[in-house]
Design a protein around this motif. Structure first.
Motif, PDB file in Angstrom:
ATOM      1  N   SER A  29      48.640  39.928  52.889  1.00 55.48           N
ATOM      2  CA  SER A  29      48.301  39.753  51.470  1.00 55.48           C
ATOM      3  C   SER A  29      47.077  38.859  51.346  1.00 55.48           C
ATOM      4  O   SER A  29      46.848  37.968  52.171  1.00 55.48           O
ATOM      5  CB  SER A  29      49.481  39.125  50.719  1.00 55.48           C
ATOM      6  N   VAL A  30      46.288  39.094  50.292  1.00 56.47           N
ATOM      7  CA  VAL A  30      45.075  38.308  50.067  1.00 56.47           C
ATOM      8  C   VAL A  30      45.121  37.714  48.661  1.00 56.47           C
ATOM      9  O   VAL A  30      45.365  38.434  47.682  1.00 56.47           O
ATOM     10  CB  VAL A  30      43.801  39.162  50.225  1.00 56.47           C
ATOM     11  N   TYR A  31      44.895  36.411  48.563  1.00 55.80           N
ATOM     12  CA  TYR A  31      44.878  35.711  47.282  1.00 55.80           C
ATOM     13  C   TYR A  31      43.509  35.055  47.099  1.00 55.80           C
ATOM     14  O   TYR A  31      42.950  34.485  48.043  1.00 55.80           O
ATOM     15  CB  TYR A  31      45.964  34.632  47.232  1.00 55.80           C
ATOM     16  N   TYR A  32      42.992  35.128  45.887  1.00 54.67           N
ATOM     17  CA  TYR A  32      41.704  34.514  45.563  1.00 54.67           C
ATOM     18  C   TYR A  32      41.946  33.422  44.517  1.00 54.67           C
ATOM     19  O   TYR A  32      42.591  33.663  43.485  1.00 54.67           O
ATOM     20  CB  TYR A  32      40.732  35.562  45.020  1.00 54.67           C
ATOM     21  N   VAL A  44      36.620  30.231  33.045  1.00 53.18           N
ATOM     22  CA  VAL A  44      35.584  31.132  32.541  1.00 53.18           C
ATOM     23  C   VAL A  44      35.366  32.293  33.512  1.00 53.18           C
ATOM     24  O   VAL A  44      35.323  33.466  33.120  1.00 53.18           O
ATOM     25  CB  VAL A  44      34.262  30.371  32.318  1.00 53.18           C
ATOM     26  N   VAL A  45      35.242  31.969  34.798  1.00 50.87           N
ATOM     27  CA  VAL A  45      35.034  33.004  35.817  1.00 50.87           C
ATOM     28  C   VAL A  45      36.217  33.952  35.863  1.00 50.87           C
ATOM     29  O   VAL A  45      36.051  35.185  35.955  1.00 50.87           O
ATOM     30  CB  VAL A  45      34.791  32.363  37.199  1.00 50.87           C
ATOM     31  N   LEU A  46      37.425  33.414  35.815  1.00 50.99           N
ATOM     32  CA  LEU A  46      38.611  34.269  35.838  1.00 50.99           C
ATOM     33  C   LEU A  46      38.658  35.190  34.626  1.00 50.99           C
ATOM     34  O   LEU A  46      39.074  36.347  34.728  1.00 50.99           O
ATOM     35  CB  LEU A  46      39.872  33.401  35.897  1.00 50.99           C
ATOM     36  N   THR A  47      38.205  34.695  33.484  1.00 53.89           N
ATOM     37  CA  THR A  47      38.149  35.536  32.282  1.00 53.89           C
ATOM     38  C   THR A  47      37.138  36.654  32.454  1.00 53.89           C
ATOM     39  O   THR A  47      37.385  37.804  32.074  1.00 53.89           O
ATOM     40  CB  THR A  47      37.800  34.685  31.056  1.00 53.89           C
ATOM     41  N   TRP A  48      35.980  36.331  33.017  1.00 48.91           N
ATOM     42  CA  TRP A  48      34.964  37.358  33.272  1.00 48.91           C
ATOM     43  C   TRP A  48      35.497  38.423  34.228  1.00 48.91           C
ATOM     44  O   TRP A  48      35.292  39.616  34.019  1.00 48.91           O
ATOM     45  CB  TRP A  48      33.714  36.724  33.849  1.00 48.91           C
ATOM     46  N   ILE A  49      36.151  37.986  35.308  1.00 49.94           N
ATOM     47  CA  ILE A  49      36.626  38.927  36.321  1.00 49.94           C
ATOM     48  C   ILE A  49      37.744  39.817  35.773  1.00 49.94           C
ATOM     49  O   ILE A  49      37.773  41.025  36.004  1.00 49.94           O
ATOM     50  CB  ILE A  49      37.106  38.177  37.581  1.00 49.94           C
ATOM     51  N   LYS A  50      38.670  39.210  35.035  1.00 50.74           N
ATOM     52  CA  LYS A  50      39.812  39.958  34.535  1.00 50.74           C
ATOM     53  C   LYS A  50      39.518  40.694  33.232  1.00 50.74           C
ATOM     54  O   LYS A  50      40.252  41.614  32.853  1.00 50.74           O
ATOM     55  CB  LYS A  50      41.001  39.018  34.338  1.00 50.74           C
ATOM     56  N   GLY A  51      38.441  40.286  32.532  1.00 49.90           N
ATOM     57  CA  GLY A  51      38.107  40.901  31.257  1.00 49.90           C
ATOM     58  C   GLY A  51      37.291  42.173  31.422  1.00 49.90           C
ATOM     59  O   GLY A  51      36.894  42.557  32.519  1.00 49.90           O
ATOM     60  N   ASP A  52      37.042  42.820  30.279  1.00 53.60           N
ATOM     61  CA  ASP A  52      36.326  44.095  30.282  1.00 53.60           C
ATOM     62  C   ASP A  52      34.878  43.985  29.845  1.00 53.60           C
ATOM     63  O   ASP A  52      34.116  44.928  29.991  1.00 53.60           O
ATOM     64  CB  ASP A  52      37.043  45.107  29.359  1.00 53.60           C
ATOM     65  N   LYS A  78      34.628  43.077  41.779  1.00 56.51           N
ATOM     66  CA  LYS A  78      35.691  44.055  41.544  1.00 56.51           C
ATOM     67  C   LYS A  78      35.698  45.164  42.589  1.00 56.51           C
ATOM     68  O   LYS A  78      36.741  45.764  42.851  1.00 56.51           O
ATOM     69  CB  LYS A  78      35.545  44.656  40.139  1.00 56.51           C
ATOM     70  N   THR A  79      34.546  45.448  43.178  1.00 51.00           N
ATOM     71  CA  THR A  79      34.514  46.462  44.238  1.00 51.00           C
ATOM     72  C   THR A  79      35.098  45.935  45.542  1.00 51.00           C
ATOM     73  O   THR A  79      35.561  46.715  46.377  1.00 51.00           O
ATOM     74  CB  THR A  79      33.077  46.948  44.499  1.00 51.00           C
ATOM     75  N   MET A  80      35.081  44.624  45.733  1.00 50.25           N
ATOM     76  CA  MET A  80      35.552  44.032  46.980  1.00 50.25           C
ATOM     77  C   MET A  80      36.965  43.464  46.888  1.00 50.25           C
ATOM     78  O   MET A  80      37.625  43.250  47.908  1.00 50.25           O
ATOM     79  CB  MET A  80      34.591  42.934  47.445  1.00 50.25           C
ATOM     80  N   THR A  81      37.425  43.162  45.675  1.00 49.07           N
ATOM     81  CA  THR A  81      38.728  42.510  45.505  1.00 49.07           C
ATOM     82  C   THR A  81      39.516  43.200  44.402  1.00 49.07           C
ATOM     83  O   THR A  81      38.974  43.988  43.625  1.00 49.07           O
ATOM     84  CB  THR A  81      38.557  41.021  45.133  1.00 49.07           C
ATOM     85  N   SER A  82      40.790  42.868  44.342  1.00 48.96           N
ATOM     86  CA  SER A  82      41.646  43.329  43.244  1.00 48.96           C
ATOM     87  C   SER A  82      41.698  42.236  42.186  1.00 48.96           C
ATOM     88  O   SER A  82      41.930  41.053  42.510  1.00 48.96           O
ATOM     89  CB  SER A  82      43.055  43.631  43.759  1.00 48.96           C
ATOM     90  N   THR A  83      41.490  42.592  40.930  1.00 52.06           N
ATOM     91  CA  THR A  83      41.465  41.575  39.866  1.00 52.06           C
ATOM     92  C   THR A  83      42.819  40.876  39.731  1.00 52.06           C
ATOM     93  O   THR A  83      42.874  39.707  39.345  1.00 52.06           O
ATOM     94  CB  THR A  83      41.089  42.221  38.528  1.00 52.06           C
ATOM     95  N   THR A  84      43.889  41.584  40.082  1.00 56.74           N
ATOM     96  CA  THR A  84      45.217  40.965  39.984  1.00 56.74           C
ATOM     97  C   THR A  84      45.455  39.911  41.064  1.00 56.74           C
ATOM     98  O   THR A  84      46.389  39.118  40.973  1.00 56.74           O
ATOM     99  CB  THR A  84      46.313  42.046  40.090  1.00 56.74           C
TER     100      THR A  84
END
Length: 607
Positions: free
Chosen positions: A432-435, A441-449, A464-470
């Motif tokens: 498993s991989v956790y970031y 702010v960064v988390l909002t950008w990554i998880k937002g649309d 998003k191409t390298m990691t899963s937002t979840t």
């Protein structure tokens, strides 16, 4: 031996024929090698003595200079001949780079090629040259594509035979060392001698050996660097490790391996001697009589190649054995509790990864001065948990001022790239991989649309191409291990922090990991939202009255209307009449009334 084509040939009358053709590249081939007995190891005794003397001098110089650097790697000097050294050949390298770029662009492989250099930079295989002037010697490079390869489909190949304006190349100034071709017959004979044949190699062998800093300016090359705004600039890099393609590199590898084997511990000397006779560059070729010999050879060979590296680990069980011996314990007697715990703790650290429950934890952080990322491997076996630092990278922030949220996003991008390298290198199944980031702010950008600004959108898209937002989680700043390298610390503080051991909370069960609800700085988030707006345009039809502002008197305006109406009627009368003048006045009054009242009336002009 050159490139070889072999296989069945059809169309030959009578039968199918097998044909083998060997093709020699004449670029770097000494034609005399085709008939020289020296090429196959048969030389005149006097000539052989002279060559052996020179080889011994080169080996002696190597032994005097080889050492282990601060990274724990063997570090060597280039074996210079007593000839003038090469000068700068920047213009040639730039021209060859343009040619390589054209080919890469045609193949659509520029990003793939650039990725190789970015990975090398992260792994400290190359570095940005401290002096960005055109001085120093440059090696041209070009891409080699091998789609059939399972590992490296595209790689840069460097030309150390590129000459300066005086016709001097790097390869012409270096000693080749011992002729390795002479070993091939002996290796093949030994391989055929016993019952079980054995072959092995050293992974990325050349890249394991470091080059001394004072020789790195002869290993320069050119490539492009792209800044945060997408602007591309030509940058001079230089190699920090032994380069495949330099004439002395095979000698460097062989000499380093022999140096390592010569300094092996006495209990492994027998295997070390056999290894020394079995290596051809980075390939081990030998044979053994039985499976028992094979198992022993494999086991001890690994110990030999790791010895010096693993001694801090292997000393622990030896200390435990010594303690048990001092207590006069028999072989079937149970270990005391404290010794048993000590052994279990050591066993966990050396347990095979596949036996453990594993997860990678990727952290990122940024300050005004620097941004960083670090990765820890968490392995759990039973109730025991171990943390190991896998990779870490810190960089100073750009000279151009950038907001903290943007720097945090750059750190997240760096962390994502490092994670790709770690995942590919470790190749651990079911890991498993956790970031982790402390920037809401960064988390909002990554998880937002979004939509976000160009700067934010480009980096979020890459993440998003390298990691899963979840997989992205929030960690409070004081619990983020990436905070230390982003701020910097003196050596004393670094040792006291024991930062490499990882955050203590990762030793706990997942239920005890940080799950804080963070507050989003909506202003910082919205500042990077893509700006959209509505533009309203009122288009008003131009009136003929606007044209008449050109004239300075009422009479002139009326007379102009008269001439316009006459032109419409195609009248040939030269003088204006009273009726024409009066009608023109009516037209002018009508247009003025129409403009003021806004009332449209049909048929007035015709009437």
């Amino acid at each position: 031996m050159g490139w070889t084509i072999q296989g069945p040939v059809t169309g030959v009358q009578g039968s199918m024929t097998n044909m083998t053709t060997t093709l020699h590249s004449l670029t770097n081939l000494d034609i005399s090698d085709l008939w020289s007995l020296e090429a196959v190891g048969i030389r005149d005794p006097a000539e052989q003595t002279l060559k052996s003397t020179r080889d011994m001098e080169v080996i002696k110089a190597f032994e005097e200079n080889v050492h282990i650097n601060t990274e724990g790697r063997y570090e060597v000097c280039l074996p210079w001949r007593d000839v003038p050294r090469p000068q700068t050949n920047y213009d040639l390298a730039k021209k060859r780079l343009d040619s390589a770029m054209s080919r890469l662009k045609h193949l659509g492989k520029i990003d793939n090629y650039d990725k190789v250099f970015r990975e090398w930079l992260q792994l400290n295989i190359i570095e940005v040259a401290p002096d960005q002037s055109i001085q120093g010697h440059y090696m041209a490079h070009h891409p080699v594509i091998k789609e059939s390869s399972l590992t490296t489909k595209l790689r840069p190949v460097f030309d150390a035979s590129a000459k300066d304006r005086n016709g001097i190349s790097l390869n012409s100034c270096l000693e080749k060392g011992v002729n390795l071709l002479e070993k091939i017959p002996n290796l093949l004979i030994n391989f055929r001698r016993s019952k079980i044949g054995v072959t092995a190699d050293i992974a990325k062998a050349f890249l394991q050996i470091s080059i001394v800093p004072e020789d790195r300016d002869y290993l320069r090359f050119l490539w492009w660097s792209t800044d945060d705004e997408g602007n591309r600039a030509l940058v001079t890099y230089r190699h920090r490790r032994v380069v495949f393609g330099v004439t002395s590199s095979p000698f460097h590898l062989v000499a380093t391996i022999n140096h390592h084997l010569d300094n092996c511990t006495d209990n492994l000397k027998e295997t070390a001697i056999k290894l020394k006779k079995s290596f051809y560059v980075d390939n081990c070729v030998t044979s053994l009589e039985s499976e028992e010999e094979l198992e022993k050879f494999i086991r001890e060979s690994k110990d030999v190649m790791m010895n010096g590296v693993t001694c801090p680990t292997t000393i622990v069980p030896k200390m435990i054995i010594q303690k048990s011996w001092c207590r006069k314990l028999t072989w079937d007697e149970e270990l005391p509790e404290e010794l048993a715990k000590e052994f279990k703790k050591w066993r966990l650290t050396r347990a095979p990864i596949k036996e453990c429950e594993t997860s990678l934890h990727v952290f990122c952080d940024a300050s005004k001065e620097a941004y960083s990322a670090c990765i820890y491997l968490r392995s759990k076996l039973g109730e025991q948990v171990n943390l190991s630092l896998v990779l870490a990278k810190a960089r100073v922030t750009p000279v151009k001022q950038i907001t903290i949220p943007r720097l945090e996003l750059i750190a997240a991008t760096l962390a994502s790239r490092l994670a790709v390298t770690a995942i590919e290198s470790l190749a651990i199944a079911n890991c498993s991989v956790y970031y982790w980031s402390d920037s809401s702010v960064v988390l909002t950008w990554i998880k937002g649309d979004g939509p976000w600004s160009v700067f934010v959108n480009n980096r979020v898209k890459e993440i998003k191409t390298m990691t899963s937002t979840t997989a992205w989680r929030h960690v409070p700043g004081h619990l983020n291990p990436a905070d230390l390298p982003s701020r910097g610390v003196n050596p004393k503080g670094f040792l006291e922090s024991r930062w490499w051991e990882g955050p203590s909370w990762l030793l706990l069960d997942e239920d005890s990991w940080p799950t804080t609800d963070f507050t989003v700085n909506s202003t910082a988030v919205e500042d990077e939202r893509k700006k959209t707006g509505t533009v309203a345009m009122l288009i008003q039809e131009e009136s003929i009255l606007d044209r008449f502002t050109y004239f300075s008197s009422y009479i002139k305006i009326v007379r102009m209307i008269c001439w316009m109406l006459r032109l419409k009627k195609k009248s040939v009368t030269r003088e204006l009449t009273y009726d024409e003048f009066e009608y023109a006045e009516n037209v002018l009054c009508y247009q003025a009334q129409r403009r003021l009242s806004g009332v449209l009336s049909n048929g007035v002009t015709s009437s």
